[in-house]
Scaffold this active site. Structure first.
Site, PDB file in Angstrom:
ATOM      1  N   ARG A  51      10.694 -39.979 -23.389  1.00 43.13           N
ATOM      2  CA  ARG A  51      11.200 -41.266 -23.845  1.00 43.13           C
ATOM      3  C   ARG A  51      10.752 -41.640 -25.254  1.00 43.13           C
ATOM      4  NH1 ARG A  51      11.156 -41.053 -18.653  1.00 43.13           N
ATOM      5  NH2 ARG A  51       9.209 -40.004 -19.066  1.00 43.13           N
ATOM      6  N   THR A  52       9.456 -41.571 -25.500  1.00 44.72           N
ATOM      7  CA  THR A  52       8.953 -42.133 -26.760  1.00 44.72           C
ATOM      8  C   THR A  52       9.500 -41.362 -27.955  1.00 44.72           C
ATOM      9  OG1 THR A  52       6.969 -42.719 -25.526  1.00 44.72           O
ATOM     10  CG2 THR A  52       6.851 -42.915 -27.916  1.00 44.72           C
ATOM     11  N   LYS A  79      -2.957 -21.533 -36.530  1.00 44.83           N
ATOM     12  CA  LYS A  79      -3.739 -20.634 -37.403  1.00 44.83           C
ATOM     13  C   LYS A  79      -5.056 -21.286 -37.796  1.00 44.83           C
ATOM     14  CE  LYS A  79       0.646 -19.607 -39.569  1.00 44.83           C
ATOM     15  NZ  LYS A  79       1.344 -19.880 -40.838  1.00 44.83           N
ATOM     16  N   ARG A 100       1.621 -39.057 -31.576  1.00 46.92           N
ATOM     17  CA  ARG A 100       1.007 -39.138 -30.241  1.00 46.92           C
ATOM     18  C   ARG A 100      -0.070 -38.057 -30.199  1.00 46.92           C
ATOM     19  NH1 ARG A 100       4.071 -39.301 -24.483  1.00 46.92           N
ATOM     20  NH2 ARG A 100       4.242 -41.474 -25.153  1.00 46.92           N
ATOM     21  N   HIS A 126      -0.737 -47.659 -26.127  1.00 49.38           N
ATOM     22  CA  HIS A 126       0.646 -47.206 -26.365  1.00 49.38           C
ATOM     23  C   HIS A 126       1.410 -48.481 -26.778  1.00 49.38           C
ATOM     24  CE1 HIS A 126       4.355 -45.149 -26.184  1.00 49.38           C
ATOM     25  NE2 HIS A 126       4.308 -44.618 -24.977  1.00 49.38           N
TER      26      HIS A 126
END
Ligand code: CP
Length: 296
Positions: A51-52, A79, A100, A126
Protein backbone atom coordinates in the site's frame (compact mmCIF):
# COMPACT_ATOMS: atom_id res chain seq x y z
CA UNK A 1 10.23 22.64 1.95
CA UNK A 2 9.53 20.37 4.95
CA UNK A 3 10.18 16.81 6.04
CA UNK A 4 7.30 14.62 7.20
CA UNK A 5 8.84 12.31 9.76
CA UNK A 6 6.68 12.18 12.89
CA UNK A 7 3.29 13.19 14.25
CA UNK A 8 4.71 13.68 17.73
CA UNK A 9 3.99 17.36 18.53
CA UNK A 10 2.83 17.97 14.95
CA UNK A 11 0.78 21.21 14.81
CA UNK A 12 -2.98 20.54 14.77
CA UNK A 13 -3.65 23.34 12.27
CA UNK A 14 -1.07 21.84 9.87
CA UNK A 15 -2.75 18.46 10.22
CA UNK A 16 -6.16 19.97 9.48
CA UNK A 17 -4.71 21.80 6.47
CA UNK A 18 -3.40 18.50 5.07
CA UNK A 19 -6.82 16.87 5.57
CA UNK A 20 -8.47 19.77 3.83
CA UNK A 21 -5.97 19.72 0.94
CA UNK A 22 -6.52 15.95 0.57
CA UNK A 23 -10.22 16.65 0.05
CA UNK A 24 -9.32 19.08 -2.75
CA UNK A 25 -6.91 16.54 -4.21
CA UNK A 26 -9.59 13.85 -4.16
CA UNK A 27 -12.05 16.15 -5.94
CA UNK A 28 -9.38 16.94 -8.56
CA UNK A 29 -7.76 13.53 -8.84
CA UNK A 30 -7.81 13.55 -12.64
CA UNK A 31 -6.78 17.15 -13.21
CA UNK A 32 -3.85 17.71 -10.86
CA UNK A 33 -1.17 16.38 -13.17
CA UNK A 34 0.53 19.71 -13.80
CA UNK A 35 1.02 20.63 -10.14
CA UNK A 36 4.49 19.11 -9.75
CA UNK A 37 5.23 17.89 -13.26
CA UNK A 38 8.92 18.85 -13.14
CA UNK A 39 9.57 16.86 -9.94
CA UNK A 40 10.85 13.37 -9.24
CA UNK A 41 9.82 11.28 -6.20
CA UNK A 42 12.06 8.39 -5.20
CA UNK A 43 10.90 5.56 -2.95
CA UNK A 44 13.58 3.75 -0.97
CA UNK A 45 11.94 0.91 0.92
CA UNK A 46 14.14 -1.36 3.03
CA UNK A 47 11.11 -3.33 4.26
CA UNK A 48 8.26 -4.85 2.21
CA UNK A 49 5.24 -2.76 1.27
CA UNK A 50 2.22 -2.94 -0.98
CA UNK A 51 0.00 0.00 0.00
CA UNK A 52 2.44 2.66 1.11
CA UNK A 53 4.87 2.44 -1.78
CA UNK A 54 2.32 2.03 -4.54
CA UNK A 55 -0.01 4.72 -3.19
CA UNK A 56 2.95 7.12 -3.01
CA UNK A 57 3.69 6.30 -6.66
CA UNK A 58 0.02 6.73 -7.57
CA UNK A 59 -0.12 10.04 -5.64
CA UNK A 60 3.08 11.32 -7.29
CA UNK A 61 1.89 10.32 -10.75
CA UNK A 62 -1.51 11.96 -10.17
CA UNK A 63 0.48 15.14 -9.40
CA UNK A 64 2.35 14.78 -12.70
CA UNK A 65 5.60 13.69 -11.04
CA UNK A 66 8.02 11.01 -12.25
CA UNK A 67 8.93 8.22 -9.85
CA UNK A 68 12.07 6.18 -9.15
CA UNK A 69 11.96 2.91 -7.24
CA UNK A 70 15.20 2.16 -5.35
CA UNK A 71 15.30 -1.56 -4.58
CA UNK A 72 17.91 -2.34 -1.89
CA UNK A 73 18.28 -5.99 -2.86
CA UNK A 74 19.35 -5.01 -6.42
CA UNK A 75 21.51 -2.04 -5.40
CA UNK A 76 25.09 -1.34 -4.41
CA UNK A 77 24.03 -1.79 -0.79
CA UNK A 78 24.81 -5.42 -1.64
CA UNK A 79 28.43 -4.36 -2.35
CA UNK A 80 28.72 -2.74 1.07
CA UNK A 81 27.59 0.82 0.31
CA UNK A 82 26.29 2.56 3.45
CA UNK A 83 22.72 3.79 3.84
CA UNK A 84 24.06 7.33 4.35
CA UNK A 85 25.95 7.25 1.01
CA UNK A 86 22.99 5.60 -0.71
CA UNK A 87 20.60 8.36 0.38
CA UNK A 88 23.14 11.05 -0.67
CA UNK A 89 23.15 9.53 -4.15
CA UNK A 90 19.34 9.29 -4.32
CA UNK A 91 19.15 12.94 -3.20
CA UNK A 92 21.05 13.92 -6.36
CA UNK A 93 18.48 12.19 -8.56
CA UNK A 94 15.28 13.29 -6.82
CA UNK A 95 13.21 16.19 -5.46
CA UNK A 96 11.61 14.25 -2.61
CA UNK A 97 12.45 10.94 -0.94
CA UNK A 98 10.05 8.48 0.69
CA UNK A 99 11.89 6.08 2.99
CA UNK A 100 10.81 2.96 4.87
CA UNK A 101 13.49 1.40 7.05
CA UNK A 102 13.68 -1.17 9.83
CA UNK A 103 15.69 1.10 12.19
CA UNK A 104 13.79 3.41 14.54
CA UNK A 105 16.53 6.07 14.48
CA UNK A 106 17.20 6.00 10.73
CA UNK A 107 16.17 9.62 10.13
CA UNK A 108 18.62 10.96 12.71
CA UNK A 109 21.41 9.54 10.49
CA UNK A 110 20.25 11.22 7.29
CA UNK A 111 20.89 14.80 6.27
CA UNK A 112 19.46 15.86 2.92
CA UNK A 113 18.64 19.10 1.14
CA UNK A 114 15.39 17.63 -0.22
CA UNK A 115 12.28 16.66 1.79
CA UNK A 116 12.17 13.25 3.45
CA UNK A 117 8.94 11.41 4.16
CA UNK A 118 8.82 8.66 6.77
CA UNK A 119 6.99 5.64 5.33
CA UNK A 120 7.66 3.61 8.50
CA UNK A 121 10.75 3.52 10.74
CA UNK A 122 10.93 0.20 12.54
CA UNK A 123 8.36 -0.07 15.31
CA UNK A 124 8.35 3.67 15.89
CA UNK A 125 6.01 5.56 13.54
CA UNK A 126 4.13 5.53 10.27
CA UNK A 127 2.88 9.12 10.15
CA UNK A 128 1.37 9.20 6.63
CA UNK A 129 -0.75 6.14 7.54
CA UNK A 130 -2.17 7.95 10.57
CA UNK A 131 -3.14 10.96 8.47
CA UNK A 132 -5.00 8.74 6.04
CA UNK A 133 -6.67 7.06 9.03
CA UNK A 134 -7.87 10.49 10.23
CA UNK A 135 -9.04 11.37 6.74
CA UNK A 136 -11.10 8.17 6.56
CA UNK A 137 -12.65 8.90 9.97
CA UNK A 138 -13.40 12.51 9.03
CA UNK A 139 -15.05 11.38 5.78
CA UNK A 140 -17.20 8.83 7.61
CA UNK A 141 -18.36 11.04 10.51
CA UNK A 142 -17.72 14.59 9.21
CA UNK A 143 -15.80 15.11 12.48
CA UNK A 144 -13.10 13.59 14.68
CA UNK A 145 -13.87 15.27 18.02
CA UNK A 146 -16.34 13.42 20.23
CA UNK A 147 -15.67 9.94 18.86
CA UNK A 148 -14.91 6.81 20.90
CA UNK A 149 -12.07 4.62 19.68
CA UNK A 150 -11.11 1.04 20.42
CA UNK A 151 -7.56 0.29 19.25
CA UNK A 152 -6.70 -3.39 19.14
CA UNK A 153 -3.77 -5.69 18.38
CA UNK A 154 -0.01 -5.30 18.55
CA UNK A 155 0.21 -1.94 20.29
CA UNK A 156 3.85 -2.38 21.22
CA UNK A 157 5.24 -2.98 17.73
CA UNK A 158 2.51 -1.42 15.61
CA UNK A 159 3.93 1.84 14.30
CA UNK A 160 0.58 2.89 12.80
CA UNK A 161 -0.94 2.85 16.31
CA UNK A 162 1.86 5.06 17.64
CA UNK A 163 1.39 7.69 14.94
CA UNK A 164 -2.39 7.50 15.24
CA UNK A 165 -2.23 8.18 18.99
CA UNK A 166 0.13 11.12 18.42
CA UNK A 167 -2.36 12.49 15.89
CA UNK A 168 -5.40 11.89 18.16
CA UNK A 169 -3.60 13.72 20.99
CA UNK A 170 -4.87 16.85 19.18
CA UNK A 171 -8.54 15.90 19.40
CA UNK A 172 -11.28 15.51 22.02
CA UNK A 173 -11.67 11.73 21.68
CA UNK A 174 -11.73 8.79 24.08
CA UNK A 175 -9.51 5.77 23.52
CA UNK A 176 -9.84 2.18 24.74
CA UNK A 177 -6.91 -0.17 24.13
CA UNK A 178 -7.08 -3.97 23.89
CA UNK A 179 -4.09 -6.22 23.27
CA UNK A 180 -2.29 -9.36 24.42
CA UNK A 181 -0.64 -8.63 27.77
CA UNK A 182 2.91 -8.71 26.32
CA UNK A 183 2.06 -6.27 23.52
CA UNK A 184 1.04 -3.22 25.56
CA UNK A 185 2.45 0.19 24.68
CA UNK A 186 5.84 0.90 26.24
CA UNK A 187 5.69 3.14 29.37
CA UNK A 188 7.88 5.77 27.65
CA UNK A 189 5.35 6.10 24.89
CA UNK A 190 2.83 7.85 27.14
CA UNK A 191 5.28 10.61 28.11
CA UNK A 192 4.82 12.08 24.63
CA UNK A 193 1.07 12.56 25.16
CA UNK A 194 -0.77 15.46 26.84
CA UNK A 195 -2.02 14.90 30.41
CA UNK A 196 -5.55 15.74 29.36
CA UNK A 197 -5.46 13.16 26.58
CA UNK A 198 -3.95 10.53 28.88
CA UNK A 199 -7.01 10.79 31.12
CA UNK A 200 -9.13 9.68 28.16
CA UNK A 201 -7.05 6.54 27.42
CA UNK A 202 -7.59 3.21 29.19
CA UNK A 203 -6.89 -0.47 28.68
CA UNK A 204 -9.90 -2.81 28.59
CA UNK A 205 -9.92 -6.54 29.21
CA UNK A 206 -12.73 -7.49 26.79
CA UNK A 207 -13.37 -6.79 23.13
CA UNK A 208 -16.71 -4.96 23.51
CA UNK A 209 -18.06 -2.63 20.86
CA UNK A 210 -21.23 -1.23 22.44
CA UNK A 211 -20.17 2.44 22.67
CA UNK A 212 -17.43 2.40 20.02
CA UNK A 213 -17.45 4.58 16.87
CA UNK A 214 -14.05 3.61 15.44
CA UNK A 215 -12.60 0.13 15.84
CA UNK A 216 -8.94 0.23 14.77
CA UNK A 217 -7.62 -3.31 14.32
CA UNK A 218 -3.97 -4.23 13.74
CA UNK A 219 -2.16 -7.47 13.04
CA UNK A 220 0.48 -8.99 15.29
CA UNK A 221 3.88 -7.96 13.91
CA UNK A 222 5.44 -11.42 14.09
CA UNK A 223 8.47 -10.24 12.11
CA UNK A 224 9.43 -7.99 15.05
CA UNK A 225 9.65 -10.82 17.61
CA UNK A 226 13.14 -11.92 18.58
CA UNK A 227 13.81 -15.63 19.17
CA UNK A 228 10.89 -18.04 19.30
CA UNK A 229 7.85 -16.48 17.64
CA UNK A 230 4.42 -17.07 19.18
CA UNK A 231 1.60 -18.25 16.90
CA UNK A 232 -2.02 -17.20 16.43
CA UNK A 233 -2.03 -14.39 19.04
CA UNK A 234 -4.62 -12.56 16.94
CA UNK A 235 -7.15 -15.29 17.76
CA UNK A 236 -7.47 -13.54 21.16
CA UNK A 237 -9.18 -10.62 19.46
CA UNK A 238 -10.64 -12.07 16.27
CA UNK A 239 -13.84 -10.25 15.32
CA UNK A 240 -16.73 -12.67 15.33
CA UNK A 241 -20.42 -12.13 14.48
CA UNK A 242 -21.39 -12.16 18.15
CA UNK A 243 -18.98 -9.31 19.00
CA UNK A 244 -20.02 -7.36 15.90
CA UNK A 245 -23.74 -7.82 16.54
CA UNK A 246 -23.44 -5.53 19.60
CA UNK A 247 -21.82 -2.69 17.61
CA UNK A 248 -23.38 0.72 17.00
CA UNK A 249 -25.07 1.01 13.64
CA UNK A 250 -22.46 3.46 12.35
CA UNK A 251 -19.35 1.75 13.74
CA UNK A 252 -16.47 1.84 11.28
CA UNK A 253 -13.72 -0.78 11.28
CA UNK A 254 -10.29 0.41 10.19
CA UNK A 255 -7.13 -1.63 9.68
CA UNK A 256 -3.86 -0.40 8.15
CA UNK A 257 -3.53 -3.85 6.52
CA UNK A 258 -2.19 -6.39 5.78
CA UNK A 259 -4.46 -8.44 8.04
CA UNK A 260 -3.96 -11.90 9.41
CA UNK A 261 -6.90 -13.67 11.08
CA UNK A 262 -8.15 -10.79 13.24
CA UNK A 263 -10.78 -9.74 10.70
CA UNK A 264 -12.49 -12.71 9.03
CA UNK A 265 -13.44 -12.24 5.37
CA UNK A 266 -17.17 -12.30 6.16
CA UNK A 267 -16.78 -8.90 7.83
CA UNK A 268 -15.76 -7.39 4.46
CA UNK A 269 -19.34 -7.35 3.20
CA UNK A 270 -20.74 -5.60 6.30
CA UNK A 271 -21.44 -1.86 6.39
CA UNK A 272 -18.79 -1.55 9.10
CA UNK A 273 -15.84 -2.56 6.91
CA UNK A 274 -13.93 0.60 6.00
CA UNK A 275 -10.42 -0.81 5.59
CA UNK A 276 -10.43 -1.02 1.80
CA UNK A 277 -11.83 2.53 1.53
CA UNK A 278 -9.12 3.52 4.01
CA UNK A 279 -6.41 2.03 1.77
CA UNK A 280 -7.82 3.91 -1.24
CA UNK A 281 -7.79 7.20 0.70
CA UNK A 282 -4.00 6.85 0.76
CA UNK A 283 -3.76 8.44 -2.68
CA UNK A 284 -5.30 11.89 -2.00
CA UNK A 285 -3.70 11.99 1.44
CA UNK A 286 -0.25 11.24 0.05
CA UNK A 287 -0.82 13.81 -2.72
CA UNK A 288 -1.54 16.36 0.02
CA UNK A 289 1.53 15.30 2.03
CA UNK A 290 3.84 15.51 -1.01
CA UNK A 291 2.40 18.98 -1.70
CA UNK A 292 2.89 20.00 1.96
CA UNK A 293 6.54 18.90 1.83
CA UNK A 294 7.37 20.54 -1.49
CA UNK A 295 5.52 23.83 -0.95
CA UNK A 296 6.27 24.60 2.68
N1 CP B 1 -0.43 0.01 5.76
C1 CP B 1 0.78 -0.28 5.29
O1 CP B 1 1.81 0.32 5.69
O2 CP B 1 0.80 -1.25 4.33
P1 CP B 1 2.09 -1.70 3.52
O3 CP B 1 3.05 -2.34 4.51
O4 CP B 1 1.60 -2.66 2.48
O5 CP B 1 2.73 -0.47 2.92
Amino acid sequence: MANFLSLKNFEKNELLKILSEAKQMEQNLYNSNTLFSSKILTAAFFEPSTRTKLSFFAAAQRLGMKTLDYLPEFSSLKKGESIEDTIKILEGYSDILVIRHYEEDIFSKLDTSIPLINAGNGTDEHPTQAVLDLYTIQKAFSKIDGLNFLIVGDLKNGRTVHSLLFALNNFDVSIKLFCPQELKLGKNFFSALDQDFLKRISYVSKLELTDIDVLYMTRIQYERFKGKKPKGLEKLYRLNPSILSKAKDNLIILHPLPRLEEIPKEVDSTKHAYYFKQAKNAVPIRMAIISYCLKK
